[in-house]
Design a protein around this motif. Sequence first.
Motif, PDB file in Angstrom:
ATOM      1  N   ILE A   1      23.701  71.338 137.604  1.00 57.70           N
ATOM      2  CA  ILE A   1      22.706  70.693 136.796  1.00 57.70           C
ATOM      3  C   ILE A   1      21.833  69.553 137.550  1.00 57.70           C
ATOM      4  N   GLY A   2      20.464  69.905 137.557  1.00 54.59           N
ATOM      5  CA  GLY A   2      19.562  69.038 138.113  1.00 54.59           C
ATOM      6  C   GLY A   2      19.516  67.590 137.594  1.00 54.59           C
ATOM      7  N   GLN A   3      18.937  66.607 138.213  1.00 54.23           N
ATOM      8  CA  GLN A   3      18.797  65.645 137.698  1.00 54.23           C
ATOM      9  C   GLN A   3      18.078  65.329 136.369  1.00 54.23           C
ATOM     10  N   ASP A   4      17.319  66.268 136.207  1.00 52.27           N
ATOM     11  CA  ASP A   4      16.339  66.190 135.078  1.00 52.27           C
ATOM     12  C   ASP A   4      17.241  66.876 133.940  1.00 52.27           C
ATOM     13  N   GLY A   5      18.614  67.045 134.078  1.00 50.40           N
ATOM     14  CA  GLY A   5      19.629  67.389 132.916  1.00 50.40           C
ATOM     15  C   GLY A   5      19.391  68.790 132.725  1.00 50.40           C
TER      16      GLY A   5
ATOM     17  N   GLY B   1      18.175  76.759 132.634  1.00 51.00           N
ATOM     18  CA  GLY B   1      16.843  76.566 132.228  1.00 51.00           C
ATOM     19  C   GLY B   1      17.005  75.467 130.967  1.00 51.00           C
ATOM     20  N   GLU B   2      18.364  75.811 130.360  1.00 55.07           N
ATOM     21  CA  GLU B   2      18.436  74.787 129.143  1.00 55.07           C
ATOM     22  C   GLU B   2      19.161  73.599 129.493  1.00 55.07           C
ATOM     23  N   ALA B   3      19.093  72.646 128.785  1.00 56.47           N
ATOM     24  CA  ALA B   3      19.802  71.166 129.143  1.00 56.47           C
ATOM     25  C   ALA B   3      20.987  71.319 128.694  1.00 56.47           C
ATOM     26  N   MET B   4      21.774  70.538 129.835  1.00 52.43           N
ATOM     27  CA  MET B   4      23.303  70.714 129.707  1.00 52.43           C
ATOM     28  C   MET B   4      23.814  69.474 128.735  1.00 52.43           C
ATOM     29  N   PRO B   5      24.645  69.852 127.738  1.00 52.09           N
ATOM     30  CA  PRO B   5      24.864  68.875 126.659  1.00 52.09           C
ATOM     31  C   PRO B   5      25.967  67.904 127.505  1.00 52.09           C
ATOM     32  N   GLY B   6      25.705  66.640 127.025  1.00 54.70           N
ATOM     33  CA  GLY B   6      26.438  65.438 127.724  1.00 54.70           C
ATOM     34  C   GLY B   6      27.790  65.339 127.532  1.00 54.70           C
ATOM     35  N   PHE B   7      28.710  64.875 128.124  1.00 54.74           N
ATOM     36  CA  PHE B   7      30.085  64.352 128.167  1.00 54.74           C
ATOM     37  C   PHE B   7      30.476  62.963 128.313  1.00 54.74           C
ATOM     38  N   VAL B   8      31.295  62.571 127.901  1.00 58.78           N
ATOM     39  CA  VAL B   8      32.047  61.326 128.317  1.00 58.78           C
ATOM     40  C   VAL B   8      33.552  61.639 128.185  1.00 58.78           C
TER      41      VAL B   8
ATOM     42  N   ASP C   1      38.768  60.189 133.677  1.00 56.85           N
ATOM     43  CA  ASP C   1      39.079  61.150 134.779  1.00 56.85           C
ATOM     44  C   ASP C   1      40.728  60.997 135.064  1.00 56.85           C
ATOM     45  N   ASP C   2      40.865  61.566 136.369  1.00 56.40           N
ATOM     46  CA  ASP C   2      42.394  61.347 136.519  1.00 56.40           C
ATOM     47  C   ASP C   2      43.021  60.027 136.900  1.00 56.40           C
ATOM     48  N   GLN C   3      42.013  58.941 136.844  1.00 59.84           N
ATOM     49  CA  GLN C   3      42.410  57.532 137.237  1.00 59.84           C
ATOM     50  C   GLN C   3      42.373  56.886 135.651  1.00 59.84           C
ATOM     51  N   GLY C   4      41.961  57.535 134.615  1.00 59.86           N
ATOM     52  CA  GLY C   4      41.873  56.945 133.398  1.00 59.86           C
ATOM     53  C   GLY C   4      40.773  56.367 133.154  1.00 59.86           C
ATOM     54  N   HIS C   5      39.534  56.473 133.877  1.00 54.60           N
ATOM     55  CA  HIS C   5      38.059  55.900 133.858  1.00 54.60           C
ATOM     56  C   HIS C   5      37.023  57.039 133.300  1.00 54.60           C
ATOM     57  N   LEU C   6      36.516  56.502 132.197  1.00 52.89           N
ATOM     58  CA  LEU C   6      35.508  57.105 131.696  1.00 52.89           C
ATOM     59  C   LEU C   6      34.637  57.625 132.553  1.00 52.89           C
ATOM     60  N   VAL C   7      33.970  58.809 132.615  1.00 56.04           N
ATOM     61  CA  VAL C   7      32.913  59.419 133.294  1.00 56.04           C
ATOM     62  C   VAL C   7      31.942  60.144 132.385  1.00 56.04           C
ATOM     63  N   SER C   8      30.485  59.716 132.589  1.00 54.92           N
ATOM     64  CA  SER C   8      29.605  60.355 131.673  1.00 54.92           C
ATOM     65  C   SER C   8      28.766  61.254 132.653  1.00 54.92           C
ATOM     66  N   LEU C   9      28.272  62.505 131.978  1.00 55.34           N
ATOM     67  CA  LEU C   9      27.183  63.263 132.714  1.00 55.34           C
ATOM     68  C   LEU C   9      25.957  62.307 133.041  1.00 55.34           C
ATOM     69  N   GLU C  10      25.514  61.769 131.832  1.00 56.08           N
ATOM     70  CA  GLU C  10      24.456  61.059 132.021  1.00 56.08           C
ATOM     71  C   GLU C  10      24.354  59.901 133.400  1.00 56.08           C
ATOM     72  N   GLN C  11      25.398  59.213 133.451  1.00 59.10           N
ATOM     73  CA  GLN C  11      25.790  58.492 134.579  1.00 59.10           C
ATOM     74  C   GLN C  11      25.513  58.941 135.780  1.00 59.10           C
TER      75      GLN C  11
END
Length: 228
Positions: free
Chosen positions: A195-199, A60-67, A70-80
Amino acid sequence: MTSLEQAFQEVSVRNAPLSERLGYIAEKVRALSPSYGAAVDAFVDRLEQAGAGDEAPQVGEAMPGFVLPDDQGHLVSLEQLLEKAPVVVAFHRGHWCPYCRLNAMGLAEVETDIKPVQIVAISAETQTYTKAIKAEAKAGFPFLTDFGNGYALSLNLAIWVDDAMASLIKGSGIDIPQYQGSEGWILPIPSVFVIGQDGLIKARHVDPDYRRRLELDELCKAALAALT
């Protein structure tokens, strides 16, 4: 370690619930080294008594974001990721842990079943080791590096490995600081957040006993429910 690896290879191909596969490894550890098994039991008991993981984000709480890379060196964000579909975030200890290896394989087994829900795995290990566990699991999802366990710490999911346990782990040939590219003996509590699309967090599994993980059918139910 050779005998434990043989046990891992044997159980990794079994068509059995994840809990049964993990239990087999736990039994093998106790059989191979009763003193090590007893030390693990004591370590886990201390974590449970301290309520490790209790303060991690709740349903029920919002999941804090991250950036994170990844294993290929690309940045991955929760928001995206959430712009596309719900996300399963799975924290694991590392490529050296047979329980995490089995869990990674299990996640890969259900990856297609829960699409379009996405999976990301997170540990503090550097790219060399995230690539290794991903390849072994035959996973299509990314394995992210949480440098210094910073994200896990922010979620109250990181634990310090005391000197006695660190000595036992290192004595078996496992060098966690080297794998993490750091000097500290800090590990995340293995856990899963759906985590749902509402975060917001729709389901969570946090257990300081790393020998127990969320059963795969329960994960699938929670992930698919997040689509509605």
